[in-house]
Motif scaffolding. Structure first.
Motif, PDB file in Angstrom:
ATOM      1  N   LEU A   1       0.921  -1.203   0.134  1.00 48.88           N
ATOM      2  CA  LEU A   1      -0.078  -0.115   0.093  1.00 48.88           C
ATOM      3  C   LEU A   1       0.824   1.213  -0.164  1.00 48.88           C
ATOM      4  CD1 LEU A   1      -2.819  -1.037   2.526  1.00 48.88           C
ATOM      5  CD2 LEU A   1      -3.260  -0.668   0.185  1.00 48.88           C
ATOM      6  N   ALA A   2       1.728   1.406   0.796  1.00 50.89           N
ATOM      7  CA  ALA A   2       2.610   2.639   0.771  1.00 50.89           C
ATOM      8  C   ALA A   2       3.308   2.836  -0.410  1.00 50.89           C
ATOM      9  CB  ALA A   2       3.819   2.252   1.847  1.00 50.89           C
ATOM     10  N   HIS A   3       3.948   1.621  -1.057  1.00 50.11           N
ATOM     11  CA  HIS A   3       4.295   1.879  -2.539  1.00 50.11           C
ATOM     12  C   HIS A   3       3.523   2.488  -3.269  1.00 50.11           C
ATOM     13  CE1 HIS A   3       8.567   0.343  -2.070  1.00 50.11           C
ATOM     14  NE2 HIS A   3       8.226  -0.693  -1.085  1.00 50.11           N
ATOM     15  N   GLN A   4       2.087   2.289  -3.280  1.00 53.90           N
ATOM     16  CA  GLN A   4       1.123   2.785  -3.828  1.00 53.90           C
ATOM     17  C   GLN A   4       0.778   4.125  -3.497  1.00 53.90           C
ATOM     18  OE1 GLN A   4      -0.625   1.270  -6.356  1.00 53.90           O
ATOM     19  NE2 GLN A   4      -0.121  -0.770  -6.438  1.00 53.90           N
ATOM     20  N   GLY A   5       1.339   4.516  -2.614  1.00 60.39           N
ATOM     21  CA  GLY A   5       1.367   5.900  -2.004  1.00 60.39           C
ATOM     22  C   GLY A   5      -0.014   6.196  -1.076  1.00 60.39           C
ATOM     23  N   VAL A   6      -0.317   4.894  -0.573  1.00 59.31           N
ATOM     24  CA  VAL A   6      -1.468   5.207   0.412  1.00 59.31           C
ATOM     25  C   VAL A   6      -0.775   4.740   1.965  1.00 59.31           C
ATOM     26  CG1 VAL A   6      -3.394   3.741   1.069  1.00 59.31           C
ATOM     27  CG2 VAL A   6      -3.167   4.210  -1.278  1.00 59.31           C
ATOM     28  N   ALA A   7      -1.170   5.592   2.748  1.00 61.54           N
ATOM     29  CA  ALA A   7      -0.800   5.624   4.125  1.00 61.54           C
ATOM     30  C   ALA A   7      -1.611   4.522   4.940  1.00 61.54           C
ATOM     31  CB  ALA A   7      -0.776   6.801   4.915  1.00 61.54           C
ATOM     32  N   CYS A   8      -0.968   3.782   5.859  1.00 55.96           N
ATOM     33  CA  CYS A   8      -1.814   3.072   6.930  1.00 55.96           C
ATOM     34  C   CYS A   8      -1.462   3.036   8.115  1.00 55.96           C
ATOM     35  CB  CYS A   8      -1.953   1.786   6.005  1.00 55.96           C
ATOM     36  SG  CYS A   8      -0.289   0.566   6.351  1.00 55.96           S
ATOM     37  N   VAL A   9      -2.344   2.647   8.995  1.00 56.23           N
ATOM     38  CA  VAL A   9      -1.824   2.334  10.445  1.00 56.23           C
ATOM     39  C   VAL A   9      -1.760   0.870  10.561  1.00 56.23           C
ATOM     40  CG1 VAL A   9      -2.361   2.385  12.916  1.00 56.23           C
ATOM     41  CG2 VAL A   9      -2.779   4.518  11.497  1.00 56.23           C
ATOM     42  N   LEU A  10      -0.545   0.320  11.089  1.00 52.57           N
ATOM     43  CA  LEU A  10      -0.500  -1.207  11.266  1.00 52.57           C
ATOM     44  C   LEU A  10      -0.144  -1.543  12.752  1.00 52.57           C
ATOM     45  CD1 LEU A  10       0.407  -4.084  10.047  1.00 52.57           C
ATOM     46  CD2 LEU A  10       2.681  -3.322   9.762  1.00 52.57           C
ATOM     47  N   VAL A  11      -1.600  -2.313  13.284  1.00 60.74           N
ATOM     48  CA  VAL A  11      -1.542  -2.652  14.690  1.00 60.74           C
ATOM     49  C   VAL A  11      -1.094  -4.027  14.733  1.00 60.74           C
ATOM     50  CG1 VAL A  11      -3.197  -0.769  15.145  1.00 60.74           C
ATOM     51  CG2 VAL A  11      -3.985  -2.928  14.430  1.00 60.74           C
ATOM     52  N   GLU A  12      -0.447  -4.258  15.865  1.00 59.05           N
ATOM     53  CA  GLU A  12       0.289  -5.578  16.178  1.00 59.05           C
ATOM     54  C   GLU A  12       0.101  -5.748  17.779  1.00 59.05           C
ATOM     55  OE1 GLU A  12       1.316  -9.185  16.900  1.00 59.05           O
ATOM     56  OE2 GLU A  12       0.979  -8.569  14.755  1.00 59.05           O
ATOM     57  N   SER A  13      -0.654  -6.871  17.963  1.00 61.38           N
ATOM     58  CA  SER A  13      -0.903  -7.023  19.404  1.00 61.38           C
ATOM     59  C   SER A  13       0.591  -7.388  20.244  1.00 61.38           C
ATOM     60  CB  SER A  13      -2.042  -8.327  19.657  1.00 61.38           C
ATOM     61  OG  SER A  13      -1.513  -9.514  19.105  1.00 61.38           O
ATOM     62  N   GLU A  14       1.331  -8.199  19.702  1.00 61.99           N
ATOM     63  CA  GLU A  14       2.627  -8.327  20.313  1.00 61.99           C
ATOM     64  C   GLU A  14       3.583  -7.295  20.315  1.00 61.99           C
ATOM     65  OE1 GLU A  14       3.261 -11.323  22.019  1.00 61.99           O
ATOM     66  OE2 GLU A  14       1.309 -12.447  21.405  1.00 61.99           O
ATOM     67  N   ARG A  15       4.962  -7.453  20.725  1.00 58.75           N
ATOM     68  CA  ARG A  15       5.767  -6.592  20.771  1.00 58.75           C
ATOM     69  C   ARG A  15       7.048  -7.109  20.382  1.00 58.75           C
ATOM     70  NH1 ARG A  15       6.207  -4.233  26.586  1.00 58.75           N
ATOM     71  NH2 ARG A  15       8.183  -3.129  25.581  1.00 58.75           N
ATOM     72  N   GLN A  16       7.125  -8.082  19.838  1.00 60.71           N
ATOM     73  CA  GLN A  16       8.146  -8.620  19.044  1.00 60.71           C
ATOM     74  C   GLN A  16       7.901  -9.563  17.860  1.00 60.71           C
ATOM     75  OE1 GLN A  16      10.263 -11.042  22.074  1.00 60.71           O
ATOM     76  NE2 GLN A  16       8.886 -10.937  23.302  1.00 60.71           N
ATOM     77  N   VAL A  17       8.712 -10.101  16.983  1.00 61.07           N
ATOM     78  CA  VAL A  17       8.392 -11.090  15.944  1.00 61.07           C
ATOM     79  C   VAL A  17       8.076 -12.371  16.618  1.00 61.07           C
ATOM     80  CG1 VAL A  17       9.874  -9.489  14.337  1.00 61.07           C
ATOM     81  CG2 VAL A  17      10.895 -11.693  15.555  1.00 61.07           C
ATOM     82  N   CYS A  18       7.432 -12.919  15.555  1.00 63.49           N
ATOM     83  CA  CYS A  18       7.129 -14.579  15.730  1.00 63.49           C
ATOM     84  C   CYS A  18       7.861 -15.314  16.911  1.00 63.49           C
ATOM     85  CB  CYS A  18       6.684 -15.116  14.543  1.00 63.49           C
ATOM     86  SG  CYS A  18       7.879 -15.748  13.361  1.00 63.49           S
ATOM     87  N   GLU A  19       7.256 -16.232  17.602  1.00 65.90           N
ATOM     88  CA  GLU A  19       7.954 -17.112  18.386  1.00 65.90           C
ATOM     89  C   GLU A  19       8.083 -18.327  17.365  1.00 65.90           C
ATOM     90  OE1 GLU A  19       7.690 -19.451  22.558  1.00 65.90           O
ATOM     91  OE2 GLU A  19       6.112 -18.321  21.613  1.00 65.90           O
ATOM     92  N   GLY A  20       9.508 -18.742  17.191  1.00 70.12           N
ATOM     93  CA  GLY A  20       9.735 -20.028  16.582  1.00 70.12           C
ATOM     94  C   GLY A  20       9.809 -19.857  14.956  1.00 70.12           C
ATOM     95  N   SER A  21      10.278 -20.540  14.270  1.00 73.54           N
ATOM     96  CA  SER A  21      10.607 -20.467  12.722  1.00 73.54           C
ATOM     97  C   SER A  21       9.539 -20.343  11.915  1.00 73.54           C
ATOM     98  CB  SER A  21      11.444 -21.567  12.470  1.00 73.54           C
ATOM     99  OG  SER A  21      11.033 -22.888  12.532  1.00 73.54           O
TER     100      SER A  21
END
Length: 566
Positions: A51-71
């Motif tokens: 979306l950003a590369h298309q020029g569209v702003a967005c809010v990205l919300v994530e419940s966690e505070r770190q990347v995924c647990e495990g591979s």
């Protein structure tokens, strides 16, 4: 109040970073936005970047505070790499990952089938590459944080959704309490358990299979190549299947099927894990090699999809939209195609260029893709984990015959994930020359990459716009074509014109590719000057002509952007 464990997750090979939560008290001002993306896993991150590369702003919300647990997802296909190239992280994945193209199936100590994925010099990327999901998420998060149009909010969990004809109102919980977030459009990329899907009481359709697999990542030194290894009906796990993949940083993924009725919690106990992994190492000739457990989980094979991915102002992508079996590396790879297919349409709608009805073509295309994948994945799943006595008898007959009979061995093929061809998409041109071509990608097909130089490929020249590939021997585009191109751009349709010529720049084109040797023409089935291909912003073909004129170009672009009659 949404409180999260703030300690970094543990890993033998990956160093986790805990990000500061986004708190409403630190950000004054109205919370009303055009697009909100819920979920910062790989699919949500790719959606936000596209979306950003298309020029569209967005809010990205994530419940966690770190990347995924495990591979988690570890195998990414060539098409996924092309999508990751489009959002700017393919180089990091290539530098860190392990490419491969062969898969092996074993029965009673004998290799009974060897799959070879096609690969030629025109391909920039290998058919598959192995990389743990944490690294991919890290690369994507870095790209997101550098983009001014994306507002990434860690520690923000969507707890309620209310929508009307103009948008959605979200209740978002944080470590200091909730706040309200208004969105014209909400993209649900919140994973397999999708809270948004549950809040909206939407049901997935399809099949859940009985077979369960333990997924274990272990650190071990094995002198084996980076190839898929599948073992059927081993002595230590009779009637069941084991898969193995090499990962970077000395990690191996071992997936083994559990006997029917075994409790998953019991299967993840250290003694059970050790006994089974030791047995697998002994079976492949590496008994006693020391290993360490990094991460483990239990997986159930499911083949499910929502019947529609557009629900008012809420749009579903990835595992929130569908759940697919791991056999054939379908989960994340399918989700990337969702993200790419949605982003360009949503951008046109948000900018007011296209009507909201264009989003329905996203749903129809991707639901059809999911159903095709479910059909193919079901065949693989029934072979890997026979659901009935009849299927088991058939599978066991194939196993037995494969020791001596070549004709049954292709039945081991695991039907690797491949990009869907939108052959019957309503945004394909209806009056072009598609049927007149005898080679090249047809209606709805993904693009065919072509090597143009030592480190130069066709897809390197495509971005997030429509692309018109015009094959010519002339030094200028006809005046009427140039007028039509300006008119369509004035209507808000992003269009990049690439002339495929003999070396000299072609007036009227944004770029000219030197095709003096004719290789690109050959790959695209072009036999005469004046032919053209129209590629959508997700690079799929929506029109091709043996000879292009201005009227046909206007019609094709209007149709692809949902502007018929507008």
């Amino acid at each position: 109040m949404h409180l999260l464990h703030a300690e970094p997750r543990s890993s033998l090979y990956y160093r986790y970073e805990v990000f500061d939560p986004w708190l409403p008290s630190q950000h004054a001002g109205p919370q009303s936005h055009r697009v909100v993306v819920a979920g910062a896993g790989p699919i949500g991150l790719v959606t936000a970047l596209a979306l950003a590369h298309q020029g569209v702003a967005c809010v990205l919300v994530e419940s966690e505070r770190q990347v995924c647990e495990g591979s988690r997802a570890i195998v990414f296909t060539r098409r996924s790499m092309e999508i990751l190239q489009q959002v700017g992280v393919a180089d990091q994945v290539s530098a860190s990952g392990l490419p491969w193209r062969f898969g092996n199936s074993f029965y009673r100590g004998q290799r009974v089938f060897r799959m070879e994925a096609p690969h030629d010099p025109d391909d920039r990327f290998f058919p598959m590459i192995n990389l743990q999901q944490q690294f991919l998420e890290e690369y994507l998060v870095d790209a997101v944080r550098q983009h001014p149009l994306i507002d990434l909010r860690w520690g923000n969990r969507v707890t309620a959704v209310v929508q009307d004809a103009k948008g959605a109102s979200l209740e978002v919980d944080t470590p200091e309490g909730p706040y309200t977030l208004q969105a014209d459009w909400l993209v649900a990329a919140d994973g397999a358990r999708s809270p948004i899907r549950s809040l909206m009481d939407l049901k997935l359709e399809g099949a859940s299979y009985e077979g369960r697999f333990v997924i274990a990542d272990i650190r071990i030194d094995l002198p084996l190549p980076t190839e898929r290894l599948a073992y059927f009906d081993p002595d230590w796990n009779p009637g069941n299947t084991i898969l193995m993949h090499r990962e970077p940083h000395g990690i191996w993924r071992v997936d083994y099927q559990l006997p029917p009725g075994e409790d998953p919690e019991d299967a993840l106990k250290p003694a059970s894990l050790k006994a089974r992994i030791d047995a697998q190492m002994a079976m492949i000739g590496h008994a006693g090699v020391p290993w360490e457990m990094d991460w483990c989980s239990v997986y159930a094979a499911r083949a499910l999809t929502l019947p529609d991915y557009v629900h008012g102002r809420v749009l579903f992508v990835g595992d929130a939209a569908h759940l697919l079996p791991i056999f054939g590396v379908r989960g994340a790879n399918t989700g990337f195609q969702d993200a790419q297919g949605l982003a360009w349409r949503l951008a046109l709608v948000v900018k007011g260029t296209s009507p909201e009805s264009l989003l329905n073509t996203y749903s129809s295309e991707r639901v059809a893709a999911a159903r095709e994948i479910i059909d193919e994945a079901g065949k693989s799943t029934r072979f890997m984990t026979p659901p009935t006595r009849g299927f088991r008898l058939l599978r066991d007959a194939v196993l037995s015959l494969s020791l001596t009979e070549d004709f049954v061995r292709p039945l081991y093929h695991w039907r690797t994930s491949r990009p869907h061809e939108y052959t019957h998409s309503p945004i394909n041109c209806t009056d072009d020359d598609n049927t007149s071509f005898h080679a090249g990608p047809g209606h709805g097909a993904p693009p065919r990459n072509v090597q143009l130089g030592p480190d130069d490929h066709l897809l390197d020249h495509l971005d997030h716009q429509f692309a018109l590939l015009w094959f010519t021997d002339a030094n200028a585009m006809p005046a009427d074509l140039q007028v039509a191109i300006r008119e369509m751009r004035d209507r808000g349709i992003p269009l990049r014109v690439i002339a495929v010529g003999r070396g000299a720049p072609v007036s009227g084109a944004d770029e000219t590719l030197n095709n003096a040797a004719g290789h690109l023409r050959d790959r695209y089935g072009v036999t005469a000057s004046g032919a053209a291909y129209l590629l959508r912003p997700d690079h799929h073909v929506c029109a091709r002509w043996t000879r292009l004129d201005a009227t046909r170009l206007r019609a094709a672009l209007s149709n692809a952007a949902g502007l018929q009659g507008a």
